[in-house]
Design a protein around this motif. Structure first.
Motif, PDB file in Angstrom:
ATOM      1  N   TYR A 131      38.241  35.505  29.945  1.00  0.00           N
ATOM      2  CA  TYR A 131      39.412  36.699  31.374  1.00  0.00           C
ATOM      3  C   TYR A 131      39.901  35.807  31.540  1.00  0.00           C
ATOM      4  O   TYR A 131      40.505  36.704  32.356  1.00  0.00           O
ATOM      5  CB  TYR A 131      37.914  36.821  32.318  1.00  0.00           C
ATOM      6  CG  TYR A 131      36.750  37.436  31.881  1.00  0.00           C
ATOM      7  CD1 TYR A 131      36.849  39.331  31.393  1.00  0.00           C
ATOM      8  CD2 TYR A 131      35.531  37.033  31.458  1.00  0.00           C
ATOM      9  CE1 TYR A 131      35.759  40.120  31.005  1.00  0.00           C
ATOM     10  CE2 TYR A 131      34.345  37.014  30.905  1.00  0.00           C
ATOM     11  CZ  TYR A 131      34.568  39.238  30.598  1.00  0.00           C
ATOM     12  OH  TYR A 131      33.324  39.646  29.878  1.00  0.00           O
ATOM     13  N   GLY A 132      40.295  34.716  31.250  1.00  0.00           N
ATOM     14  CA  GLY A 132      41.625  33.311  32.000  1.00  0.00           C
ATOM     15  C   GLY A 132      41.896  33.764  33.413  1.00  0.00           C
ATOM     16  O   GLY A 132      43.091  33.504  34.034  1.00  0.00           O
ATOM     17  N   VAL A 133      40.819  32.963  33.707  1.00  0.00           N
ATOM     18  CA  VAL A 133      40.248  33.049  35.016  1.00  0.00           C
ATOM     19  C   VAL A 133      40.588  31.664  35.900  1.00  0.00           C
ATOM     20  O   VAL A 133      39.768  31.299  36.495  1.00  0.00           O
ATOM     21  CB  VAL A 133      39.699  33.449  35.654  1.00  0.00           C
ATOM     22  CG1 VAL A 133      39.799  35.806  35.430  1.00  0.00           C
ATOM     23  CG2 VAL A 133      38.018  33.594  35.641  1.00  0.00           C
ATOM     24  N   GLY A 134      40.558  30.476  34.630  1.00  0.00           N
ATOM     25  CA  GLY A 134      39.378  29.017  35.058  1.00  0.00           C
ATOM     26  C   GLY A 134      40.979  29.240  35.665  1.00  0.00           C
ATOM     27  O   GLY A 134      42.337  28.859  36.197  1.00  0.00           O
ATOM     28  N   GLY A 135      40.408  28.480  36.675  1.00  0.00           N
ATOM     29  CA  GLY A 135      41.783  27.495  37.788  1.00  0.00           C
ATOM     30  C   GLY A 135      42.653  28.128  38.497  1.00  0.00           C
ATOM     31  O   GLY A 135      43.312  27.526  39.239  1.00  0.00           O
ATOM     32  N   GLY A 141      32.249  30.203  45.086  1.00  0.00           N
ATOM     33  CA  GLY A 141      32.228  31.967  45.826  1.00  0.00           C
ATOM     34  C   GLY A 141      33.296  32.347  46.018  1.00  0.00           C
ATOM     35  O   GLY A 141      33.040  33.375  45.158  1.00  0.00           O
ATOM     36  N   GLU A 142      34.725  31.924  45.570  1.00  0.00           N
ATOM     37  CA  GLU A 142      35.645  33.019  45.102  1.00  0.00           C
ATOM     38  C   GLU A 142      35.792  33.704  44.185  1.00  0.00           C
ATOM     39  O   GLU A 142      35.714  35.167  43.798  1.00  0.00           O
ATOM     40  CB  GLU A 142      37.400  32.217  45.939  1.00  0.00           C
ATOM     41  CG  GLU A 142      37.154  32.125  46.799  1.00  0.00           C
ATOM     42  CD  GLU A 142      38.661  30.974  47.482  1.00  0.00           C
ATOM     43  OE1 GLU A 142      39.421  31.192  45.578  1.00  0.00           O
ATOM     44  OE2 GLU A 142      38.911  30.707  47.592  1.00  0.00           O
ATOM     45  N   TYR A 143      35.197  33.039  43.142  1.00  0.00           N
ATOM     46  CA  TYR A 143      34.928  32.988  41.933  1.00  0.00           C
ATOM     47  C   TYR A 143      33.832  34.319  41.689  1.00  0.00           C
ATOM     48  O   TYR A 143      33.756  35.342  40.518  1.00  0.00           O
ATOM     49  CB  TYR A 143      34.374  31.485  41.357  1.00  0.00           C
ATOM     50  CG  TYR A 143      34.430  32.622  39.124  1.00  0.00           C
ATOM     51  CD1 TYR A 143      35.031  33.246  39.128  1.00  0.00           C
ATOM     52  CD2 TYR A 143      32.178  31.756  38.895  1.00  0.00           C
ATOM     53  CE1 TYR A 143      34.406  33.557  36.791  1.00  0.00           C
ATOM     54  CE2 TYR A 143      32.770  32.311  37.348  1.00  0.00           C
ATOM     55  CZ  TYR A 143      32.944  32.882  36.833  1.00  0.00           C
ATOM     56  OH  TYR A 143      32.755  32.795  35.829  1.00  0.00           O
ATOM     57  N   ILE A 144      32.693  34.435  42.203  1.00  0.00           N
ATOM     58  CA  ILE A 144      31.573  35.260  41.993  1.00  0.00           C
ATOM     59  C   ILE A 144      31.892  36.350  43.077  1.00  0.00           C
ATOM     60  O   ILE A 144      31.514  37.286  42.374  1.00  0.00           O
ATOM     61  CB  ILE A 144      30.411  34.935  43.281  1.00  0.00           C
ATOM     62  CG1 ILE A 144      30.159  33.589  42.359  1.00  0.00           C
ATOM     63  CG2 ILE A 144      29.302  35.403  43.470  1.00  0.00           C
ATOM     64  CD1 ILE A 144      29.675  33.739  41.026  1.00  0.00           C
ATOM     65  N   LYS A 145      33.076  36.555  43.659  1.00  0.00           N
ATOM     66  CA  LYS A 145      33.297  37.502  44.438  1.00  0.00           C
ATOM     67  C   LYS A 145      34.621  38.553  43.549  1.00  0.00           C
ATOM     68  O   LYS A 145      34.766  39.772  43.379  1.00  0.00           O
ATOM     69  CB  LYS A 145      34.236  37.027  45.739  1.00  0.00           C
ATOM     70  CG  LYS A 145      33.728  36.806  46.700  1.00  0.00           C
ATOM     71  CD  LYS A 145      34.317  36.915  48.143  1.00  0.00           C
ATOM     72  CE  LYS A 145      33.360  36.323  49.455  1.00  0.00           C
ATOM     73  NZ  LYS A 145      34.231  35.444  50.510  1.00  0.00           N
ATOM     74  N   PHE A 146      35.482  37.402  42.643  1.00  0.00           N
ATOM     75  CA  PHE A 146      36.154  38.185  41.873  1.00  0.00           C
ATOM     76  C   PHE A 146      35.014  38.657  40.233  1.00  0.00           C
ATOM     77  O   PHE A 146      34.929  40.338  39.859  1.00  0.00           O
ATOM     78  CB  PHE A 146      36.722  36.823  40.724  1.00  0.00           C
ATOM     79  CG  PHE A 146      37.513  37.682  39.412  1.00  0.00           C
ATOM     80  CD1 PHE A 146      38.261  38.341  39.371  1.00  0.00           C
ATOM     81  CD2 PHE A 146      36.038  36.624  38.228  1.00  0.00           C
ATOM     82  CE1 PHE A 146      38.821  38.657  37.773  1.00  0.00           C
ATOM     83  CE2 PHE A 146      36.819  37.347  36.975  1.00  0.00           C
ATOM     84  CZ  PHE A 146      37.608  37.969  36.798  1.00  0.00           C
ATOM     85  N   LEU A 147      34.030  37.795  40.246  1.00  0.00           N
ATOM     86  CA  LEU A 147      32.969  39.028  39.370  1.00  0.00           C
ATOM     87  C   LEU A 147      32.688  40.330  39.918  1.00  0.00           C
ATOM     88  O   LEU A 147      32.916  40.759  39.091  1.00  0.00           O
ATOM     89  CB  LEU A 147      32.072  38.007  38.326  1.00  0.00           C
ATOM     90  CG  LEU A 147      32.147  36.695  38.169  1.00  0.00           C
ATOM     91  CD1 LEU A 147      30.724  35.939  37.562  1.00  0.00           C
ATOM     92  CD2 LEU A 147      32.941  37.248  36.609  1.00  0.00           C
TER      93      LEU A 147
END
Length: 190
Positions: A131-135, A141-147
């Protein structure tokens, strides 16, 4: 168990300290000593059997000694793809099936099915940044909100499809989870 794996002559050529494949690397907790874990390059094992049809298998099985005959196990498949459309769920599931039901439960059952060893826990992971979100996110927590936001748009079909298949190993029911490198971090008592 870790020493049994490290001393097994059929496995010694497939042991790795660095957990990396296709340019993707999973981190090992800095507090974990090399003597406390072992990483087996499972797909290399199958490739070197020189069979006409090579079974599909995951990249790694990692076992961590939690002490007192308790172990964490990670079964990892790594995919370096630019888009989720290149993640073929059926093929990924087949790799986990081979690793769990042939590699762990049959070929090396004397180690992995030994009742003296208790698994706390067993985790199955597809590790990719499709999904090109690494980094892009500073915290998990921010990543979970994105998901959560993307799930509302129903565009993470791969994630959902991966979890549809349930595997059973040592009386535990397991599902494949999706994570972005350098996660998951290999550690004791996940």
């Amino acid at each position: 168990m870790v020493s049994r794996i490290k001393n097994n002559p059929k496995l010694k050529d497939y042991l790795r300290n660095k957990i990396e494949d296709e340019g993707i690397e999973v981190e090992v907790d800095v507090r974990l000593q090399e003597s406390e874990y072992v990483a087996i390059k499972v797909d290399d094992f199958y490739n070197n059997l020189h069979q006409a049809v090579v079974p599909k298998a995951t990249d790694y099985v990692v076992v961590v000694d939690n002490s007192c005959d308790s172990y964490s196990m990670y079964i990892l498949e790594m995919k370096n793809v630019k888009s989720p459309k290149y993640l073929v769920v059926k093929d990924i599931q087949e790799k986990f099936t081979t690793t769990i039901y042939d590699f762990l439960s049959e070929r090396f059952k004397d180690i992995f099915m030994d009742d003296r060893y208790k698994y706390k826990p067993i985790k199955l992971y597809l590790v990719s940044d499709a999904y090109g979100v690494g980094g892009k996110y500073q915290t998990h927590g921010e990543y979970i909100k994105f998901l959560e936001k993307v799930n509302k748009r129903d565009s993470l079909k791969v994630d959902r499809s991966l979890g549809n298949k349930v595997y059973k190993f040592r009386n535990q029911y397991l599902r494949i989870e999706y994570d972005i490198p350098p996660n998951p971090v290999i550690r004791k008592n996940v």
